[in-house]
Structures are given as structure tokens and as C-alpha cells.
Write a protein that holds these residues in place. Sequence first.
Motif, mmCIF file in Angstrom:
data_model
loop_
_atom_site.group_PDB
_atom_site.id
_atom_site.type_symbol
_atom_site.label_atom_id
_atom_site.label_comp_id
_atom_site.label_asym_id
_atom_site.label_seq_id
_atom_site.Cartn_x
_atom_site.Cartn_y
_atom_site.Cartn_z
ATOM 1 N N SER A 87 1.026 -1.103 -0.032
ATOM 2 C CA SER A 87 -0.024 -0.039 0.034
ATOM 3 C C SER A 87 0.891 1.048 0.114
ATOM 4 C CB SER A 87 -0.813 -0.038 1.110
ATOM 5 O OG SER A 87 -1.787 -1.156 1.106
ATOM 6 N N LEU A 88 1.820 1.236 0.821
ATOM 7 C CA LEU A 88 2.904 2.436 0.841
ATOM 8 C C LEU A 88 3.630 2.599 -0.549
ATOM 9 C CD1 LEU A 88 4.618 1.849 4.508
ATOM 10 C CD2 LEU A 88 2.697 3.380 3.632
ATOM 11 N N HIS A 89 3.719 1.501 -1.195
ATOM 12 C CA HIS A 89 4.205 1.584 -2.553
ATOM 13 C C HIS A 89 3.438 2.335 -3.501
ATOM 14 C CE1 HIS A 89 7.084 0.466 -6.122
ATOM 15 N NE2 HIS A 89 5.982 -0.043 -6.620
ATOM 16 N N GLN A 90 2.247 2.011 -3.348
ATOM 17 C CA GLN A 90 1.107 2.636 -4.421
ATOM 18 C C GLN A 90 0.988 4.073 -3.901
ATOM 19 O OE1 GLN A 90 0.893 0.376 -6.832
ATOM 20 N NE2 GLN A 90 -1.299 0.439 -6.907
ATOM 21 N N GLU A 91 1.007 4.418 -2.629
ATOM 22 C CA GLU A 91 0.911 5.784 -2.202
ATOM 23 C C GLU A 91 2.017 6.683 -2.610
ATOM 24 O OE1 GLU A 91 -1.386 7.581 -0.494
ATOM 25 O OE2 GLU A 91 -2.712 5.669 -0.806
ATOM 26 N N LEU A 92 3.200 6.067 -2.722
ATOM 27 C CA LEU A 92 4.313 6.683 -3.221
ATOM 28 C C LEU A 92 4.379 7.126 -4.710
ATOM 29 C CD1 LEU A 92 7.394 5.154 -1.432
ATOM 30 C CD2 LEU A 92 6.578 7.518 -1.196
ATOM 31 N N LYS A 93 3.316 6.479 -5.629
ATOM 32 C CA LYS A 93 3.259 6.918 -6.819
ATOM 33 C C LYS A 93 2.425 8.162 -6.956
ATOM 34 C CE LYS A 93 3.334 2.153 -8.696
ATOM 35 N NZ LYS A 93 2.593 0.960 -9.373
ATOM 36 N N ARG A 94 1.627 8.498 -6.061
ATOM 37 C CA ARG A 94 0.930 10.121 -5.888
ATOM 38 C C ARG A 94 1.963 11.211 -6.241
ATOM 39 N NH1 ARG A 94 -4.483 9.311 -4.596
ATOM 40 N NH2 ARG A 94 -4.897 7.367 -3.603
ATOM 41 N N LYS A 95 1.185 12.150 -6.708
ATOM 42 C CA LYS A 95 2.176 13.185 -7.090
ATOM 43 C C LYS A 95 2.386 13.981 -5.692
ATOM 44 C CE LYS A 95 2.578 17.045 -10.345
ATOM 45 N NZ LYS A 95 1.913 17.906 -11.276
ATOM 46 N N GLY A 96 3.566 14.453 -5.290
ATOM 47 C CA GLY A 96 3.973 15.136 -4.053
ATOM 48 C C GLY A 96 4.333 14.256 -3.097
ATOM 49 N N MET A 97 4.098 13.006 -3.156
ATOM 50 C CA MET A 97 4.071 12.006 -1.793
ATOM 51 C C MET A 97 5.420 11.664 -1.860
ATOM 52 S SD MET A 97 2.297 10.356 0.642
ATOM 53 C CE MET A 97 0.727 10.717 -0.159
ATOM 54 N N THR A 98 5.893 11.497 -0.301
ATOM 55 C CA THR A 98 7.346 11.367 -0.036
ATOM 56 C C THR A 98 7.093 10.491 1.077
ATOM 57 O OG1 THR A 98 7.405 13.029 1.938
ATOM 58 C CG2 THR A 98 7.910 13.780 -0.319
ATOM 59 N N LYS A 99 8.204 9.652 1.158
ATOM 60 C CA LYS A 99 8.483 8.584 2.212
ATOM 61 C C LYS A 99 8.541 9.312 3.752
ATOM 62 C CE LYS A 99 12.019 6.969 0.324
ATOM 63 N NZ LYS A 99 13.337 6.055 -0.120
ATOM 64 N N GLN A 100 8.872 10.468 3.871
ATOM 65 C CA GLN A 100 8.765 11.201 5.275
ATOM 66 C C GLN A 100 7.441 11.289 5.620
ATOM 67 O OE1 GLN A 100 11.771 12.306 7.076
ATOM 68 N NE2 GLN A 100 10.250 13.062 8.698
ATOM 69 N N LEU A 101 6.611 11.632 4.906
ATOM 70 C CA LEU A 101 5.138 11.892 5.206
ATOM 71 C C LEU A 101 4.474 10.565 5.269
ATOM 72 C CD1 LEU A 101 2.766 13.808 5.359
ATOM 73 C CD2 LEU A 101 2.371 13.614 3.015
ATOM 74 N N LEU A 102 4.774 9.629 4.557
ATOM 75 C CA LEU A 102 4.118 8.136 5.054
ATOM 76 C C LEU A 102 4.777 7.902 6.367
ATOM 77 C CD1 LEU A 102 4.393 6.816 1.339
ATOM 78 C CD2 LEU A 102 2.394 7.429 2.640
ATOM 79 N N TRP A 103 5.991 8.010 6.670
ATOM 80 C CA TRP A 103 6.451 7.554 7.823
ATOM 81 C C TRP A 103 6.115 8.220 8.879
ATOM 82 C CZ3 TRP A 103 9.464 10.290 11.424
ATOM 83 C CH2 TRP A 103 10.105 9.676 12.632
ATOM 84 N N GLU A 104 5.686 9.561 8.896
ATOM 85 C CA GLU A 104 5.023 10.169 10.034
ATOM 86 C C GLU A 104 3.521 9.692 10.199
ATOM 87 O OE1 GLU A 104 5.249 14.497 8.804
ATOM 88 O OE2 GLU A 104 7.400 14.517 9.111
ATOM 89 N N GLU A 105 2.771 9.578 9.179
ATOM 90 C CA GLU A 105 1.513 9.042 9.307
ATOM 91 C C GLU A 105 1.588 7.676 10.135
ATOM 92 O OE1 GLU A 105 0.131 8.958 5.440
ATOM 93 O OE2 GLU A 105 -0.528 11.023 5.438
ATOM 94 N N TYR A 106 2.522 6.925 9.515
ATOM 95 C CA TYR A 106 2.785 5.550 10.323
ATOM 96 C C TYR A 106 3.028 5.718 11.677
ATOM 97 C CZ TYR A 106 5.848 1.534 11.565
ATOM 98 O OH TYR A 106 6.434 0.475 12.171
ATOM 99 N N THR A 107 3.881 6.553 12.042
ATOM 100 C CA THR A 107 4.206 6.745 13.521
ATOM 101 C C THR A 107 3.060 7.415 14.337
ATOM 102 O OG1 THR A 107 4.894 8.914 13.121
ATOM 103 C CG2 THR A 107 6.541 7.365 13.159
ATOM 104 N N ARG A 108 2.373 7.953 13.636
ATOM 105 C CA ARG A 108 0.960 8.392 14.501
ATOM 106 C C ARG A 108 0.049 7.482 14.582
ATOM 107 N NH1 ARG A 108 1.601 13.497 11.273
ATOM 108 N NH2 ARG A 108 0.368 12.687 9.638
ATOM 109 N N GLN A 109 0.015 6.505 13.765
ATOM 110 C CA GLN A 109 -0.833 5.312 14.298
ATOM 111 C C GLN A 109 -0.388 4.484 14.962
ATOM 112 O OE1 GLN A 109 -1.868 3.488 10.188
ATOM 113 N NE2 GLN A 109 -3.674 2.044 11.013
#
Length: 513
Positions: A87-109
Motif C-alpha cells: 500500500s505504501l508503494h502505491q501511495e508513493l506513486k501519488r504526485k508530491g508524496m514522500t517517504k517522510q510523510l508516509l513515515w509520520e503517518e505511520y508513527t502517528r498510527q
Amino acid sequence: MPAKRTAMRKIRDILRLRLSAGLSIRAINASTKVSVGAIQKLLAQAKALELDWPLPAELDDSQLARLFYPEADTRVSSRYQVPDWASLHQELKRKGMTKQLLWEEYTRQYPNRCYSYSQFCDRYTHWRGLQKRSMRQSHRAGEKCFVDYCGQTVPIICADTGEFRSAQVFVAVLGASNYTYAEATWSQALPDWLGSHVRAFEYFGGTPAMVVPDNLKSGVSRACRYDPDLNPSYQQLAAHYQLAVVPARPYKPKDKAKAEVGVQVVERWILARLRHHSFFSLAELNQCIRTLLDELNLKPFKQLPGNRREAFAQLDQPALRPLPCHPYHYVAIKPVKVNIDYHVQYEQHHYSVPHQYVGETLELHASDTLIRLYFRGQQVAAHPRKHRPGTTTEAAHMPQRHRKHQQWTPGRLKNWAQDIGPEVLRWVDAQLQSRDHPEQAYRVCLGLLSLSRDYPTQRLDAACRIANRAGLVRLKQVSSILRSNRDRLPEQLSLVAELPQDHENIRGPKNFH
């Protein structure tokens, strides 16, 4: 500070560095490696909660987590929560998406069971390396569309003669979602190639930022690793849809791996299933392809969640640019040189251009209904397209002397001759009727009529009377009559005079033995 520090420990560090040490947000960012935006949000929330340093002793990590993340899972565990890498790999294909932002959402969850950012990136890189080769490519949503032809063709039977004709299969694949389009055409020629692009964009409901073709001759006039030359019509299509065409490097299939895989999928899941079918028209074949194409796009991925249709709806579809109001219509473009008669030729028909461009090379654009001619990007002429041999000439394109000559007609010449005199009209009419085409007599008639500038109309009419009686049809003969003043002499008797038949000086037949 240990490498595996938890999100709760970072919250305490951020509050301490700000409320106690008074460091700036940038300094806190450099120390904790937490993004500036996340620090700003956390400090704003702390201010709203009226927190101060030191924190209350009874405020443990779980309670602190609930203050900042009420919906987060704050249960303490010795095991890390493994992210859903697919799912993260698919999200990274979105325009403007970064691994940093995905990691922050992961830490909040999962604040107490999360990896540090460096571990998060390392494990994602390791997971991606275990996937198929095509998965290692990074494709942004709505960025690229890969196009190519299948190597396999489909035979179509002519219902009248029973002969077979091979149809080519065009394939287009969007990079981020693998959403696929396919259709059959009669050839790989430029009109079919560009028409397939137009129908693919209509199927997608939008246009990507780039199209990546192979070095097909229809699209790329000259293949080159660094600076390929695109066909002018292909460039016109790119300008119409506001996209870039970036051909793959010659002999580099990895540059268009999506197209290679898309072609393989179409051959396996569509063409292979049609191998026992007989088709009698291109429309019949395309109808079957469209049905199987919809099934292909709904087929679940093997290693990713969902299917091509769902991935398209989530990734590419929102990022595609809207289609223009009108679709692109094929326009043939070719360089043409202007002949000395200020005409250019296209498919056995000649079209005029302004005579100032004689000897220049123009760019001819031929649509189904219109011919346009450009010189250095500026349109210089336009004509309705003719599909039969002939000549189309616009009077404004002619030199002034040619234009005046073009304006003459038999009727106009006769009216001018009648104004001079009846004998002049008779001579001119005889000239026009003696030619297979009246235009062949225009020059000699104009030459005669122009003599009225040097001689009175009465003399010209008299000279034509002498010429008509004597059967003189050459212009120089009429001019000779005027120059010799023969038209001013009295009327002469006919050369055939009545001679006496009985006279002493005339010998009769009896004198000849």
C-alpha cells in the motif's frame, strides 16, 4: 540517544527542547530529524493544551500519546508494527508524496510500535528489491504513458475474396496504475499510429504529462540516444494535447519496460484467447478486444492490492490532465518547394502560393478538407483540399502582369474588338475559333488590340478588312499593312480580272499541237 527511539520519546524531546531549552524550530528539526511541519503542529497543540516544562509526573507515555493522538494505538509492545509495504508503494506513486510523510503517518498510527525513519526507509528498500523488475521503477501518477505495438498480428478474412490481411495491435499502458488500452488497426503507418493515441486518451479520459514510444518510424523520424527527431505530425499531436513525447533510447528496452510488459500481458490474456476465432472485419476484432480488455483491467494484481481499474481510479485518473474540447485530427506534414510557376504539388494536385516565395521551401499541412502552407511558422496560403489531379490558383498569389492576363476571357476580348470596329471583331473571332482552346489565341488577340495605342481605330479596322479579305491570320501581317500605309491606299481591283477570250494577240488551242 539510541537509534530505536520511539515516537513518544521524540514528543518529550521536542517539548523539552522548545519549552525548556528555548531552541528554534529549525534547531529542533536538526536535532530530532522530525519534519518542520510536524514540529509546528505538535507545538501548536501543546500550546492549546497549556502544557509547560517539566511535564506533570503522573503524565506517562500512554497518557501523553492520547493528548496528542486521541485515535492512535498507544498500547506498548515489544514487537514492531510492520507497515503494509504494498500500500505504501502505491501511495508513493501519488504526485508530491514522500517517504517522510508516509513515515509520520505511520508513527502517528502506531506510536509505540513503529520503526525509526532510517529503519522504515531501509526496510522499504529491501522489500522493493524483492519485487519484480517492473516494480523497481518509480512512476508518478499521471506522469507517463508507454505505447508500443504487439509483435503478434491478427488475421482478418476478406468476406468477398477470402484473402487474409494482418491487423496490428496497439497497446498503451499508464505507468503508475498499469491501466491498459489496446486496439487493432490496419497498419503502423502515421495516420493509424496517431489515431490510436487519440482513442487511448479518450479511453483514459485524460492525458498524461509524457508519452514514451518506441523508436517506431511513424513517430520518430531519426532515432538517437540523446536527441531523436520526432515526426512533425507527432509533434503537432503533442502540442494539441499539451504533453511531451520522450522516445525510449534505441536498444534500451528497460526505458519502456511498462510497454514491454503491457504488450506481453495483452498477447497472453487477449490475443491468445482469440487465436481460434475468425474475424471478417476490423470492427468485429476491436469489439472482442474491448470486452477482454475490460476483464484484463479488472483482473487482481498478484503482489499488489486491487486491480488495474482500482489503481487507475486512485492514482492516474485524478492526476490526468483534462482532454481538450476537440480531439486531434490527423494532419499530414511535409516540406515542399515552390516551383517557378508559384505552385506546390501534393498528391498530383497543384496549389498556388504568393509568387514572392518562388524557390523557397514551405511546410505543407494537409488535413481531410484543407491544405495550409507555412513559411517559418507563418501561414502564407490556404486552399480547400482537392482529391483529383488539377490546379488550384488564387488570383492574389499571381504577379500583376499574370493577374491581368488571367482576367481575359473570349467575351471580354470580343467586346474590346467590337469597340474598335467590325472588321477587328471579325479577325479576333476567327483567331479564337481557329484554336482548340481559346486561351491559345489570347496573346495574338491582345497583340492586335494593343495596336490601337499606336494607330487610330479607323486605320486598324481598315487593316483588318484587308487582312480578312486576303486571309491574313498572322499578327505581323496586319502590322505590316499599317506600317506600309497600305490601309490608306484606294481600294484596288480584284487581282482576278475579266480578260477577253477572243483577241488577235491571243492564241487559241489550235496553235498548240
